[in-house]
Scaffold this motif. Structure first.
Motif, PDB file in Angstrom:
ATOM      1  N   ALA A 121       0.410  -0.941   4.949  1.00  0.00           N
ATOM      2  CA  ALA A 121      -0.942  -0.540   5.314  1.00  0.00           C
ATOM      3  C   ALA A 121      -0.900   0.827   5.980  1.00  0.00           C
ATOM      4  O   ALA A 121       0.032   1.141   6.730  1.00  0.00           O
ATOM      5  N   PRO A 122      -1.888   1.678   5.699  1.00  0.00           N
ATOM      6  CA  PRO A 122      -1.904   2.986   6.358  1.00  0.00           C
ATOM      7  C   PRO A 122      -2.170   2.842   7.847  1.00  0.00           C
ATOM      8  O   PRO A 122      -2.721   1.831   8.309  1.00  0.00           O
ATOM      9  N   GLU A 138     -13.753  -2.861   2.730  1.00  0.00           N
ATOM     10  CA  GLU A 138     -12.306  -2.655   2.717  1.00  0.00           C
ATOM     11  C   GLU A 138     -11.992  -1.293   3.325  1.00  0.00           C
ATOM     12  O   GLU A 138     -12.621  -0.295   2.990  1.00  0.00           O
ATOM     13  N   TRP A 139     -11.043  -1.284   4.233  1.00  0.00           N
ATOM     14  CA  TRP A 139     -10.636  -0.006   4.830  1.00  0.00           C
ATOM     15  C   TRP A 139      -9.410   0.576   4.133  1.00  0.00           C
ATOM     16  O   TRP A 139      -9.084   1.752   4.303  1.00  0.00           O
ATOM     17  N   ALA A 140      -8.751  -0.249   3.347  1.00  0.00           N
ATOM     18  CA  ALA A 140      -7.652   0.149   2.474  1.00  0.00           C
ATOM     19  C   ALA A 140      -7.665  -0.865   1.325  1.00  0.00           C
ATOM     20  O   ALA A 140      -8.268  -1.932   1.451  1.00  0.00           O
ATOM     21  N   THR A 148     -10.380   8.608  10.648  1.00  0.00           N
ATOM     22  CA  THR A 148     -10.657   7.667   9.566  1.00  0.00           C
ATOM     23  C   THR A 148     -11.513   6.507  10.065  1.00  0.00           C
ATOM     24  O   THR A 148     -12.400   6.022   9.355  1.00  0.00           O
TER      25      THR A 148
END
Length: 317
Positions: free
Chosen positions: A4-5, A95-97, A11
């Motif tokens: 995961a980032p 969704e964030w990623a 962001t």
């Protein structure tokens, strides 16, 4: 598994702005072009962020957590009509990623049980919470995907806690003789009874109880850990969060009798011993002060221990 980032302030701010716009409930400063965001707790990759003064953004770190959060959104709607305290509402989610869920929730006003002491009226709030959880239809909760888990073995916990107590005695942290009250026969007597499974929050730590300055319990967070199982687990969580006497009083007000109350008490005491021993030996990263505080709370004396004899059975559920 894809890494995961790492979320950054920029962001998170862009994500919060998008969710506030999509949710249509921002209003005021929280819907500004660049909302104020800051992590709730320090860490290398914060997963929970304050957004303005009225919202909380939570970022699931992996797909398993994403599945739990999606279930939590539906579970909170199921629980809300049954409990007398506030449950967070989702403003928006997305969704964030890729494959990783984010939820923007309303922020419940108040501090935590670590910041404010729960008053006698607050104990009645906790009793209402326990009562409401018992009233949630188990079949509906399981239909949402809430897992059913078996009760923990108090005898197994007793042995583990005994080893921890010896290590703590060597460090002059605990008198292991106090654990002698939980004998092997007592552990058997405090086993769960058939047909007693209910919806269990399973994470009623001090950080998940929203408490006002006057000691009222205004809300409960952290519903992603909920299971169908042993109600004594929530009594144990409260013992660690607000102290054994307050937890037992709340459970008694909720209609629980001696067996589940004492079982919850000993679950909490065994867990607290094991945690502090792990902290002192480097097996846990929990803050030592928190571990010692939980041990002190769990081992506060209660009158129920002196007046209850379970050898003749118990009418409790």
């Amino acid at each position: 598994m894809t890494q995961a980032p790492t979320p950054t302030e920029d962001t998170v701010r862009r994500l919060a702005r998008s969710l506030l716009r999509d949710g249509g409930k921002g209003g005021g400063a929280d819907s500004a072009a660049a909302p104020d965001v800051r992590p709730v707790a320090e860490g290398d990759a914060p997963a929970t962020w304050w957004v303005g003064t009225r919202h909380v953004l939570r970022l699931a770190p992996d797909r398993e957590a994403s599945a739990c959060r999606r279930r939590e959104l539906r579970l909170r709607d199921l629980v809300r009509p049954h409990v007398p305290v506030a449950v967070p509402s989702a403003v928006a989610h997305g969704e964030w990623a890729p494959g990783l869920l984010c939820t923007l929730d309303t922020r419940l006003p108040g501090g935590t049980a670590e910041e404010h002491r729960v008053s006698a009226v607050g104990e009645a709030d906790l009793a209402g919470l326990l009562t409401g959880l018992r009233e949630v239809p188990v079949r509906q909760a399981e239909a949402l995907g809430v897992p059913r888990v078996p009760p923990r073995s108090l005898e197994s916990l007793r042995r583990t806690a005994g080893e921890a107590a010896e290590r703590l005695a060597a460090a002059d942290e605990f008198d292991p003789g106090r654990l002698g009250r939980l004998t092997a026969p007592a552990a058997v007597q405090l086993a769960t009874q058939p047909g007693t499974a209910v919806l269990v929050h399973h994470a009623l730590g001090g950080g998940h109880l929203v408490v006002s300055a006057e000691g009222r319990v205004r809300g409960v967070l952290g519903w992603d850990a909920a299971v169908v199982g042993d109600p004594a687990e929530d009594i144990a969580g409260l013992a660690l969060a607000v102290g054994a006497p307050a937890a037992v009083r709340a459970a008694t007000l909720a209609g629980y009798g001696a067996r589940p109350c004492l079982r919850g008490l000993w679950l909490a005491r065994c867990d607290a011993l094991t945690l502090l021993a792990e902290v002192l030996t480097g097996g846990s990263t929990a803050p030592p002060l928190l571990a010692r505080t939980r041990l002190r709370r769990a081992w506060e004396p209660i009158m129920l221990e002196r007046v209850t004899d379970l050898r003749g059975g118990d009418e409790t559920s």
